[in-house]
Design an enzyme around this catalytic site. Structure first.
Site, PDB file in Angstrom:
ATOM      1  N   LYS A 162     -33.080 -14.948   7.287  1.00 20.08           N
ATOM      2  CA  LYS A 162     -32.074 -14.255   8.108  1.00 20.08           C
ATOM      3  C   LYS A 162     -30.699 -14.512   7.501  1.00 20.08           C
ATOM      4  O   LYS A 162     -30.399 -15.624   7.064  1.00 20.08           O
ATOM      5  CB  LYS A 162     -32.142 -14.781   9.546  1.00 20.08           C
TER       6      LYS A 162
ATOM      7  N   SER B 199     -31.500 -11.098  17.793  1.00 27.25           N
ATOM      8  CA  SER B 199     -30.748 -10.704  16.633  1.00 27.25           C
ATOM      9  C   SER B 199     -31.530 -10.842  15.320  1.00 27.25           C
ATOM     10  O   SER B 199     -31.090 -10.325  14.296  1.00 27.25           O
ATOM     11  CB  SER B 199     -29.480 -11.556  16.540  1.00 27.25           C
TER      12      SER B 199
ATOM     13  N   SER C 240     -33.425 -15.017  20.187  1.00 24.93           N
ATOM     14  CA  SER C 240     -33.294 -14.180  18.994  1.00 24.93           C
ATOM     15  C   SER C 240     -34.425 -14.280  17.983  1.00 24.93           C
ATOM     16  O   SER C 240     -34.485 -13.480  17.052  1.00 24.93           O
ATOM     17  CB  SER C 240     -31.969 -14.483  18.280  1.00 24.93           C
TER      18      SER C 240
END
Ligand code: ZN
Lengths: 492, 492
Positions: B79, B154, B178
């Protein structure tokens, strides 16, 4: 001050840089004077993802200071973020301590500058740890608006020591700061080098006036970044006068105007209004979630207490009571710092008498240090050697004035021992009979001096001593004076 | 060989057995990214060169028997909130569009140490703020199971790249759900470990007291194997836990007889819960019963306060954490030409107005407001108090059960744009996930088949702090009982 129509009220916030080798939250060096931005890492640059890790050494030094300042130390202390935008503040917040500082209430006693031998007490509100910001350098030469930022200083550990508004004169404020600086250097927690910014003070100043039967307080002004004792004293004195004039003009009282921040323009000798970095002063403090609250253990406190050493106040008392020095002399010795006190103690330990040691240190040693710009640690004459000399003087083997010759000789030839110095300078003891005949000789050669003395003018004896020293450098001046006077009186 | 159908552990085994080289595996996945990602937009950066160079190194080390890790040579997607010194780190923001960290996050460094091959950086909501990966400056990521729907957020890129078979393993971060919510939307497994279990050093902070790195994978073994590498104390993160890391894989086979499972009443009975999601939780409950567990009804009375609490704590911390993006030191800067007043303030204001997207600004404003002097007690402080009550609810529950069972999200993946004009609706999607972050406990999202509309369904399990071994054990047993099958979405 008593003649002034107002009472001056002063509180000081002192930032002392702690003598850690690394920064408060990272491993970067705190050394002063490195080229800009060479002592930085992701943590002190506040780069995304970097996290602070507490420097345990800073905690130890803060605890030691707190104990020496009689502060209350709670078992838990925590870190908070103080939020404001400024280019030299890389994270957009400063890690500080808000409601649970490492050191709570305490006090510091210091010699009253206006009453020798008396002490004054300033209460301390708190002392908290925080990280320093960086340094902005503005180059506006030639119309450029060129600003550069050096972040070497960012993250340097500071202990902010906040006093109650207990000082009543600029001199008292200076004396408090002097004692605080002395204490911090005795503790070894800060080098307190004001030129390098390791000790900086902000002064909160206002006036209390008697006006129409009630006490009126003027709005508090914070004078920022005072970086010398002289600046502290002058800025406060200036500010007092300025506030008095302002009050006469506007009649403005505390609460009718917000707290103002002013800077000290040392060259112009005036305080000038400063635009605050943070307009509204709402720092939005909140606990820093990157650092867990810190538990202070009994063991940490015990260790810190064990590292206090002899504090200046205790040393002064010892020099007065155990060594019999006058308060003034004890203060001069102690105020020179731990090094000079250690030198004093070594001389005493080697058998020299306290009073002679005190006078030699104050006159000869300190003068030499000043003239040659030396620290006591670099002084060429060791305590052991000087002690030998002072013991010899005490015993009457060397007279005091010839002792000064030895002292001078040692400054250039520190390797010589006392015997070598004496023989190089031709110092030998002279017996009383020899001095007596020398004096007789002198009186015969100087009938006008004899007449003067007989008229009651003793000044002439001084010239006889000078003449005696020329004939025999080892003649003890005191004895010469004493014998000459006795002989003239006998002639009377 | 269709490598995307293998789990990371299986692929690691083949690489270790030299059936396939790391280079071949890496090339395979890079090619899939090249082929598929134009439609999914899961990656914001692909590091083909560095990945291939690294895979060669690992192949060499493997051939000389130097790497012992079960995942050595296996590609992984990171990420874009994790700092990498060989790839940019943008956090989905214009603010960091060109930011190249000079250092690597500890979690990533641990993976590199174990021989994993980072393929690139995956898309995310800007600064991890959002639940749909639509707030990214790099554009929205699409759900491989239905391209008109979000992959969640996210960590939407992290889950979508798995679902599309573009990586065998990916690392996300979880502040309020997330990792788990996008895992649920994309039909993969996602783990949010105990707060402090994995170092946050190098994880760009959103809300420091809630953020935690977490792996996403197709199987529970993969989660266990990657947690094994990610977990552990880090001296650079003061909040990282100094606790031994158990052998997670060794615990997986433990039978579930005697296990006590609490079904969270407030979650299962919540009016917003979609019927098919509810059915999935009930199927999970039945499965656990069949595996020998006892099912109990458990209540978390403060559930309804979790979203409001989260949306005070997280933005408050974020408002501080994002202060460093001021245009001064690095990242996006907008010049202050023709500005009224202070050039500096104008530069900062313009940089922040134009560098941040709407959702980030909304949260900064929310946090700034909640921390401001007049509102601190009413909002931030109150939120901290409620946070404690929520944590106590979980502690109470774990007094009588070993794990908690419930849904991950109220409904399956929603459509792109559906919640963008209604932030509060978007926030309510976090209802079942934020509790674990507020309480600091581990939780896992497991696939639970598909809805009639073909969208992945999921269930969530919680365990007490540091209960990852038990959590993974339960999840693994469910997986072994064929509660779900790892599946790749076919992109035509
Ligand atoms: Zn540093």
């Amino acid at each position: 001050m008593t003649s002034m129509p107002y009472k001056l009220v002063i509180g000081l916030e002192v930032h002392a840089q702690l003598s850690t080798s690394t920064k408060l939250f990272c491993g970067c060096s705190t050394e002063f004077g490195a080229p800009p931005n060479t002592q930085v890492c992701p943590v002190c640059l506040g780069l995304p993802g970097a996290l602070p890790v507490m420097n345990q050494r800073a905690i130890e030094l803060a605890l030691r200071t707190g104990l020496a300042m009689n502060c209350q130390i709670d078992s838990v202390t925590k870190w908070d973020r103080k939020n404001y935008f400024y280019p030299d503040l890389p994270k957009g917040y400063q890690i500080s301590q808000f409601d649970q500082p490492i050191c709570g209430e305490g006090y510091l006693d210091f010699p009253d500058p206006e009453a020798p031998g008396e002490m004054l007490r300033v209460r301390l509100t708190r002392a908290h740890l925080e990280e320093d910001a960086g340094k902005s350098m503005h180059d506006e030469a030639g119309g450029k608006a060129d600003s550069r930022i050096d972040l070497n200083r960012t993250g340097t550990p500071l202990l902010e020591i906040v006093s109650e508004p207990d000082m009543r004169s600029a001199q008292a404020a200076k004396a408090y700061l002097t004692e605080l600086r002395l204490l911090l250097t005795y503790l070894g927690v800060s080098d307190c080098n004001m030129q390098e910014g390791s000790l900086r003070a902000d002064a909160n100043v206002n006036l209390h006036l008697e006006h129409e039967g009630r006490t009126v307080a003027t709005p508090i002004v914070e004078v920022k970044n005072l970086n010398s004792f002289r600046a502290v004293e002058r800025a406060i004195a200036y500010e007092a006068q300025r506030q008095f004039e302002a009050w006469k003009k506007t009649g403005q009282e505390m609460g009718q105007a917000p707290k103002q921040t002013r800077g000290w323009d040392d060259a112009a000798g005036v305080t000038v209004p400063q635009r605050e970095k943070e307009e509204s002063s709402d720092y939005r403090y909140f606990p820093d979630p990157d650092l867990v609250p810190l538990r202070i253990t009994q063991q940490q406190l015990d260790t810190a207490r064990g590292e206090l050493g002899e504090l200046p106040a205790v040393a002064r008392r010892r020099l007065e009571s155990s060594e019999g020095l006058k308060a003034y002399d004890a203060d001069v010795i102690v105020s020179q710092g731990r090094g000079v006190l250690g030198y004093f103690d070594a001389l005493i330990a080697a058998g020299a008498s306290a009073k002679r040691v005190s006078s030699w240190i104050q006159q000869d040693v300190l003068r030499t240090l000043k003239e040659q710009n030396l620290e006591i640690e670099d002084f060429p004459i060791t305590a052991e050697r000087l002690a030998q000399l002072l013991v010899a003087i005490d015993a009457g083997d060397v007279d005091n004035s010839r002792g000064k010759d030895v002292f001078q000789y040692w400054l250039d030839t520190p390797s010589a021992n006392l015997e070598q110095a004496k023989s190089a300078l031709g110092i030998e003891s002279v017996d009383r009979g020899e001095i007596e005949s020398l004096c007789r000789e002198l009186l015969e050669e100087n009938p006008q001096v004899v007449a003067q003395v007989q008229d009651g003018n003793l000044k002439g004896l001084g010239s006889l001593i000078g003449a005696a020293k020329k004939k025999n450098p080892n003649a003890d001046p005191k004895l010469v004076r004493q014998l000459c006077q006795a002989m003239i009186e006998a002639m009377g | 060989m269709k490598l995307e159908l293998l789990s990371a552990v299986e692929l690691g085994r083949k690489i270790a057995a030299r059936e396939i080289s790391s280079r071949e595996a890496t090339t395979y996945f890079l090619d899939r990214v090249d082929f598929l990602d134009a439609r999914v937009n899961a990656f914001v950066h692909v590091g083909r060169e560095s990945a291939l160079a690294l895979s060669d190194q690992v192949d060499q080390a493997l051939s000389s028997g130097q790497v012992a890790s079960p995942l050595a040579g296996v590609p992984v997607a990171l990420k874009d909130v994790l700092c990498t010194d060989s790839m940019p780190t943008t956090c989905g923001s214009r603010m960091l569009e060109k930011f190249q960290p000079p250092y690597t996050a500890t979690s990533v460094a641990n993976l590199l140490q174990a021989g994993l091959i980072p393929l690139g950086k995956t898309n995310m909501d800007e600064f991890a703020m959002g639940g749909s990966t639509e707030t990214s400056f790099s554009g929205a990521t699409r759900n491989p199971w239905s391209l008109e729907r979000t992959p969640g957020g996210s960590s939407g890129g992290a889950s979508a790249c798995l679902a599309a078979g573009m990586a065998p393993l990916s690392i996300g971060s979880d502040t309020g759900g997330s990792v788990r919510q996008p895992a649920a939307f994309c039909g993969v497994c996602g783990l949010k470990p105990t707060y402090g279990r994995i170092s946050r050093y190098g994880l760009v902070a959103f809300a420091s007291s809630l953020d935690q790195v977490g792996p996403l994978a197709h199987t529970v073994e993969d989660l266990a194997a990657s947690l094994q590498l990610l977990a552990g104390h880090d001296s650079r993160d003061s909040t990282s836990l100094n606790e031994a890391v158990p052998d997670y894989s060794a615990e997986l086979e433990r039978p579930l007889a005697g296990l006590r499972v609490g079904v969270i009443r407030e979650h299962l009975e919540h009016p917003s819960l979609d019927a098919e999601v509810r059915q999935a939780v009930l199927r999970g409950q039945q499965m656990l019963k069949d595996l020998g567990a006892t099912i109990l009804d458990v209540t978390l009375p403060h559930t309804e306060y979790s979203v409001p609490t989260y949306y005070l704590v997280a933005p408050s911390e974020a408002s501080g954490n994002l202060s460093r993006y001021d245009g001064v030191h690095y990242g996006f800067r907008e010049k202050a030409e023709n500005a009224e007043g202070s050039q500096l303030e104008a530069m900062i204001a313009r940089s922040r107005s134009q560098g941040f997207g709407a959702e980030v600004k909304r949260r900064i404003m929310l946090g700034t407001f909640a921390l401001s002097a007049g509102y601190y007690d009413a909002y931030y402080k109150k939120a901290l108090q409620v946070r404690r009550l929520i944590a106590d609810d979980y502690r109470q529950a774990f007094g009588s059960v070993d794990v908690l069972l419930g849904p991950v999200t109220p409904r399956p993946a929603f459509g792109l744009g559906e919640n963008m004009s209604d932030p509060v609706q978007m926030y309510l999607e976090d209802l079942f996930t934020v509790g674990a972050n507020l309480a600091g406990i581990p939780a896992i999202s497991l696939p639970a088949g598909f809805s009639e509309g073909g969208l992945p369904l999921a269930i969530q399990l919680h365990a007490p702090a540091l209960g990852e071994a038990r959590l993974l054990n339960v999840a693994y047993q469910i997986q072994q009982a064929r509660f779900f099958e790892p599946k790749i979405a076919e992109l035509s």
